[in-house]
Design an enzyme around this catalytic site. Structure first.
Site, PDB file in Angstrom:
ATOM      1  CG  ASP A   1       7.467  11.245  -1.888  1.00  0.00           C
ATOM      2  OD1 ASP A   1       8.320  10.632  -1.219  1.00  0.00           O
ATOM      3  OD2 ASP A   1       7.250  10.998  -3.089  1.00  0.00           O
TER       4      ASP A   1
ATOM      5  CB  SER B   1      -0.922  -0.021   1.221  1.00  0.00           C
ATOM      6  OG  SER B   1      -0.193  -0.280   2.396  1.00  0.00           O
TER       7      SER B   1
ATOM      8  CE  LYS C   1      -0.050  -4.675  -7.979  1.00  0.00           C
ATOM      9  NZ  LYS C   1      -0.979  -3.799  -8.701  1.00  0.00           N
TER      10      LYS C   1
END
Length: 527
Positions: free
Chosen positions: A297, A288, A311
């Site tokens: 970020d 996730s 992923k």
């Protein structure tokens, strides 16, 4: 004979030519070639072939050449795959465990069909519509098929209840049963809330908002968001969750592919937890990265744990006429700072054993074993901190796996189902006594202990299941065994929320998050 062969050959050429002409509408020469091959096999092969199976195998083989997340699912698999994310299924509404060939009700779903007719925790379901399911070696999947069915349909269940001599028969009217994506939500310390999410489904944002408001009423100022083991799910659900933490027009994630134009997703600025201190927990099973990547970020919070799964490929579902589906990768996810989330996948074999390689290289035990080239360095949006791309999200604070607690003896107890079987048996024998003694979880959590008699019974059950006792390994694993047993008993008396309240006392990442919030570490990292 020669003339006959020539005629057959001419017929074959004619048919293939017709097939080729029909295939012109499909476009590429490669597509025409594939269609001609399938036509020839189905019409002229020496034996009868299963044409549907041939096509399925061809699709699977083609997708295997692409990436690990482009997949084919048949109609039945599509239904099973969608249920957890859609947030509901239709059935009788019980949590259960299979114990010695019998379905034991752990808990009926609150206000669900089974609870409404009087089915209780501890009941054993032995027959469904006069068809025995106990003692007949029936698979869990087959039992599920009998219990589930369309909303409004009825099913007769034969129940054996402790203390009642004769079997009881209940008629249950099936209904929609919610599948929650939020495992736990509670005040872990004064002013500090804890929420654990296991997947991003259709109801995740709604569940989270409700849990957060409840915690804020209890005085929550800071939040630990636990995404350990979260397998991902719907893009929109992850975006909606990230929106709760970010300011207006702050980029959450963008996607881009060869034919898919760049799509950007921004926070709306209406989130309800944009100011409090935030810690997000991730581990090697966390897929996730949209939420954790955006939080890191934008310097909105601190990431704690181990590098996440990695992923970062976008799949488009393509429905096929028979109810089957292709999930085709069309783009990649990128964090607000431009990091590609997806880890490398040159070889499917290497990709699938990536976690094993991480363990063997020491990455799960020691942060110093992780090396990133300078080319993967990226700066965060506000504080210009250095973070890294290259697959997954690397946490701000690394927490190694505590390998000292895990032993072969413990793994075998778990693998053979001894831990679960012991818990079920203990609950079954002492349910009324426990319910009378511990009216509330807080009392249970404070006073209940796993005593020597319980542990002796556990060891005996292990021996009967072929788990040979090992004193040294048993002593090493004892703190974990005691915690697991207490947590499972709490789960069966209450729910998953209480299970995690017990388990989190030994979860190193949760404890690290609490330490960061109690000390000045949070402010130092995000000053």
């Amino acid at each position: 004979m020669m003339m006959k062969k020539i005629k057959v050959y001419a017929l074959l050429v004619c048919l293939l030519a017709t097939s080729a002409a029909q295939a012109q509408s499909f476009g590429s020469a490669a597509m025409r070639k594939l269609q001609m091959a399938e036509f020839a096999i189905s019409n002229f092969y020496v034996d009868k072939v299963d044409e549907d199976k041939l096509v399925e195998e061809a699709i699977i083989k083609m997708l295997a050449q692409l990436d690990p997340h482009s997949t084919y699912s048949d109609a039945e698999e599509v239904k099973k795959m969608n249920e957890p994310l859609q947030g509901n299924f239709e059935g009788i509404g019980v949590q259960f465990q299979m114990i010695e060939d019998t379905l034991l009700v752990v808990q009926p779903v609150s206000n669900g069909p089974s609870e409404k007719v009087g089915i209780l925790a501890g009941d054993r379901i032995i027959a469904v519509n006069d068809s025995a399911i106990a003692g007949v070696k029936m698979s869990t999947e087959d039992i599920m098929k009998r219990l589930r069915g369309p909303k409004g349909s009825k099913v007769n269940l034969t129940i054996v209840r402790r203390g009642v001599q004769d079997p009881l028969v209940f008629t249950v009217k099936r209904d929609k049963i919610p599948i929650l994506s939020l495992d736990a939500s509670y005040m872990i310390q004064p002013k500090i809330g804890y929420i654990r999410i296991n997947r991003f489904g259709a109801t995740t944002a709604e569940e989270f908002k409700k849990a957060m408001k409840d915690l804020q009423k209890q005085g929550m100022k800071d939040l630990i968001l636990d995404l350990q083991g979260n397998g991902g799910g719907y893009l929109n659900a992850a975006i909606d969750l990230a929106n709760e933490f970010l300011g207006q027009k702050e980029l959450i994630v963008y996607t881009e592919g060869r034919t898919a134009q760049r799509s950007e997703f921004f926070a709306k600025g209406n989130g309800e937890f944009r100011d409090g201190r935030l810690i997000v927990l991730v581990d090697e099973y966390t897929a996730s990265e949209i939420v954790s990547g955006a939080v890191q970020d934008w310097d909105r919070g601190i990431i704690v744990g181990r590098r996440s799964f990695g992923k970062g490929l976008v799949q488009r579902p393509i429905d096929l006429p028979d109810g089957s589906m292709i999930r085709l990768t069309i783009a990649r996810y990128y964090t607000p700072a431009g990091r590609c989330i997806q880890k490398p996948y040159d070889s499917s074999t290497d990709y699938n054993k990536d976690l094993i390689d991480r363990f063997n290289h020491g990455e799960l035990m020691n942060a110093d074993s992780i090396h990133f080239p300078d080319s993967l360095k990226v700066q965060t949006k506000k504080l210009k901190r250095t973070v890294y791309g290259g697959g997954g999200i690397m946490p701000d604070y690394f927490v190694p796996i505590d390998t000292t607690l895990y032993t072969d003896y413990h793994r075998k107890l778990v693998g053979k189902g001894v831990i679960i079987k012991f818990t079920m048996k203990f609950i079954e024998d002492h349910r009324k006594e426990l319910a009378d003694k511990y009216k509330k979880f807080d009392s249970f959590n404070e006073k209940f202990v796993i005593d020597d008699d319980m542990l002796a019974t556990l060891r005996e059950m292990g021996e009967k299941e072929g788990v040979k006792f090992n004193e040294e390994q048993y002593q090493k694993a004892l703190p974990l065994i005691k915690t697991q047993l207490k947590a499972l008993i709490a789960r069966d008396l209450w729910d998953m929320n209480e299970y995690f309240r017990v388990m989190n006392t030994t979860n190193e990442s949760v404890q690290k998050a609490l330490e960061i919030l109690r000390s000045g570490e949070y402010q130092k990292k995000l000053k």
